[in-house]
Motif scaffolding. Structure first.
Motif, mmCIF file in Angstrom:
data_model
loop_
_atom_site.group_PDB
_atom_site.id
_atom_site.type_symbol
_atom_site.label_atom_id
_atom_site.label_comp_id
_atom_site.label_asym_id
_atom_site.label_seq_id
_atom_site.Cartn_x
_atom_site.Cartn_y
_atom_site.Cartn_z
ATOM 1 N N PHE A 78 -0.255 -0.398 -5.681
ATOM 2 C CA PHE A 78 0.225 0.338 -5.340
ATOM 3 C C PHE A 78 0.720 1.407 -5.591
ATOM 4 O O PHE A 78 1.145 2.554 -4.391
ATOM 5 N N ALA B 154 -3.772 0.691 2.091
ATOM 6 C CA ALA B 154 -2.739 1.688 2.431
ATOM 7 C C ALA B 154 -2.774 2.611 2.079
ATOM 8 O O ALA B 154 -2.465 3.780 1.323
ATOM 9 N N ASN C 96 5.243 -0.716 1.675
ATOM 10 C CA ASN C 96 3.738 -0.381 0.600
ATOM 11 C C ASN C 96 2.814 -0.162 2.175
ATOM 12 O O ASN C 96 1.894 1.365 1.282
ATOM 13 N N ARG D 279 7.586 3.470 0.208
ATOM 14 C CA ARG D 279 7.268 3.455 -1.043
ATOM 15 C C ARG D 279 6.625 5.140 -1.595
ATOM 16 O O ARG D 279 7.857 5.075 -2.535
#
Length: 498
Positions: free
Chosen positions: A113, A281, A480, A484
């Motif tokens: 991530f 993501a 996420n 973020r």
């Protein structure tokens, strides 16, 4: 067949859009349409029947009483999840608080991530800021956060990681763990002992397989030898380990059984395996998502196939299924339970397995789990209703009835399960809980959401939350999928390569 309406995200612009969850061809799907970027139709669960069975474990709603954010003040007039923090509409408190202590790392993993070297920004809260974030988690009402995990990046690259563990203990968190790739634990033998002495409970060790190939793909190089060494150093320090494989289809989904067997061989130090299918993501092209997606039913199939059917679908339950245990113990104590796993029923799945003479025996093979949980719920309600000598009468009934939900002939020979369960519920014996965990492993799967399968209903019942420097506490999947980048940009400085 229509199942429900919810809110989701556009995978391109990340704005909330209305979505529909429906059943088709034995699977559960989620579809939505963004006015700007078109329609999206993605797999939610690949087994509709399992989805429905799990749906029976709808958790209770126990919101916090001091939310940081007003749900009616969403930015730009948009609804959930555009003002996380936690908002007044959130339906659960924080069971596990996460704090990213840095985005620096000693690896450059394509599936990660966060990465300071890639973003060119350094996100690294000060010791004092982390102390405040811990306080924010502890100040949640009515239930302070009981457990904390330091994450990143790679938390062990911070020189003060041992002091941060001590800080969490000083602030009375009952469980502290770090999420780590294990490289520093392997290289610096004394680090595991230092962390254990500081009060660390668990090393949440990224572990993608038992051969070099998954590491070369997921992590850029073969670091399996360092994983083995990190586990050995934790063993010497008496520090428990949970293996955390990131599952990627075609890369390591054929090693699920091997990873479980590895854990079994190291059961003295490894307490569980928490599989996490890779989350898309926003970086994966839409046409690749479906071919790479691993859902919870897919995971269960992999476990079954690769364990020679020693573990099957009926052995798995969602985390919310254990809520009757908290309900019963809370009723016995006459107070709200300190921990309630009331996360959404579709967030994860788990089972306990015991090892007996080389054989895997899931807990469901010798405990009638449904009957056991129903007994606890019914008697928790009796306790709450009150009456003459209600507590001793319920405990006496538990002593008589709990053995009836057991099949001792199928239990591991070394496990006096009847005695353990009675001691746990009659005396709230932590020693008995230790006996239960002896020679057992928790096998679990947490399927974190991404913008393609994002479901607002799950977000509202998330119990794993990030604390961030501005005081907000943000659910894992919105952090996420949405937050973020903006948080790291706000609280970062330009990254200077060391």
């Amino acid at each position: 067949m229509f199942i429900k309406k919810t809110m989701s995200l556009c995978p391109t612009c990340f704005k909330p859009v209305e979505a529909e969850v429906y059943e088709k061809d034995g699977k559960i799907w989620i579809k939505k349409e963004c006015p700007e970027h078109g329609s999206f139709d993605n797999t939610y669960w690949t087994n509709a029947e399992l989805y429905k069975r799990v749906n029976d474990f709808d958790p209770s709603i126990k919101p916090i009483k001091n939310p940081q954010v007003d749900a009616n003040a969403n930015k730009d007039g948009l609804g959930c999840p555009n003002n996380c923090g936690i908002c007044s509409d959130h339906e659960t408190s924080t069971v596990l608080g996460l704090i990213d202590v840095t985005n620096r790392c000693n690896l450059k993993c394509p599936v990660c991530f966060a990465n300071a070297a890639v973003s060119k920004k350094l996100y690294e809260p000060t010791f004092e800021e982390i102390g405040q974030m811990l306080d924010n988690l502890k100040n949640l009402k009515p239930t302070p956060t009981p457990a904390i995990q330091y994450a990143g990046g790679e938390p062990t690259v911070r020189n003060d990681i041992v002091e941060l563990v001590k800080l969490a203990k000083e602030k009375d968190f009952s469980h502290t763990q770090i999420a780590t790739n294990g490289l520093r634990l392997a290289r610096k033998e004394s680090l595991a002992q230092e962390l254990a002495d500081a009060g660390l409970n668990t090393v949440y060790l990224q572990f993608d397989g038992v051969t070099e190939e998954p590491y070369i793909y997921n992590r850029g190089k073969n670091i399996l030898p360092q994983k083995i060494q990190a586990i050995e150093n934790c063993r010497k320090a008496g520090l428990g380990v949970v293996l955390v494989p990131t599952l990627v289809k075609g890369i390591n989904d054929d090693q699920v059984g091997d990873i479980i067997q590895f854990a079994i061989k190291n059961i003295d130090v490894i307490h569980g395996v928490n599989f996490q299918p890779v989350s898309f993501a926003g970086r994966t092209p839409q046409d690749q998502v479906e071919e790479q997606r691993i859902t919870i039913p897919d995971f269960i199939d992999l476990v079954s196939q690769q364990s020679n059917n020693q573990v099957d679908e009926d052995d798995f339950y969602p985390p919310s299924s254990v809520e009757p245990i908290s309900h019963f113990i809370g009723a016995l104590e006459g107070e709200e339970p300190s921990v309630t796993l009331n996360c959404h029923q579709h967030c994860g799945i788990a089972t306990y397995i015991f090892i007996d003479d080389g054989k895997i025996i899931p807990v469901t093979k010798f405990i009638d789990v449904d009957r056991f949980l129903n007994f606890l719920d019914e008697n928790a309600e009796r306790l709450e209703e009150g009456g003459f000598a209600i507590k001793p009468r319920v405990l006496a009934k538990a002593t008589r009835e709990i053995p009836k939900v057991l099949d001792r002939s199928k239990a591991p020979e070394s496990l006096d399960i009847s005695k353990i369960l009675v001691n746990v519920f009659k005396d709230r014996s932590y020693e008995a809980l230790g006996d239960f965990h002896h020679n057992s492993l928790l096998i679990s799967c947490m399927h974190f959401m991404d913008p393609f399968n994002f479901d607002e209903d799950r977000v509202k019942k998330c119990v794993i939350h990030y604390a961030v420097p501005d005081g907000r506490i943000i659910p894992f999947c919105t952090m996420n999928s949405m937050y973020r980048q903006e948080i790291e940009e706000e609280f970062s400085v330009p990254f200077k390569k060391e």
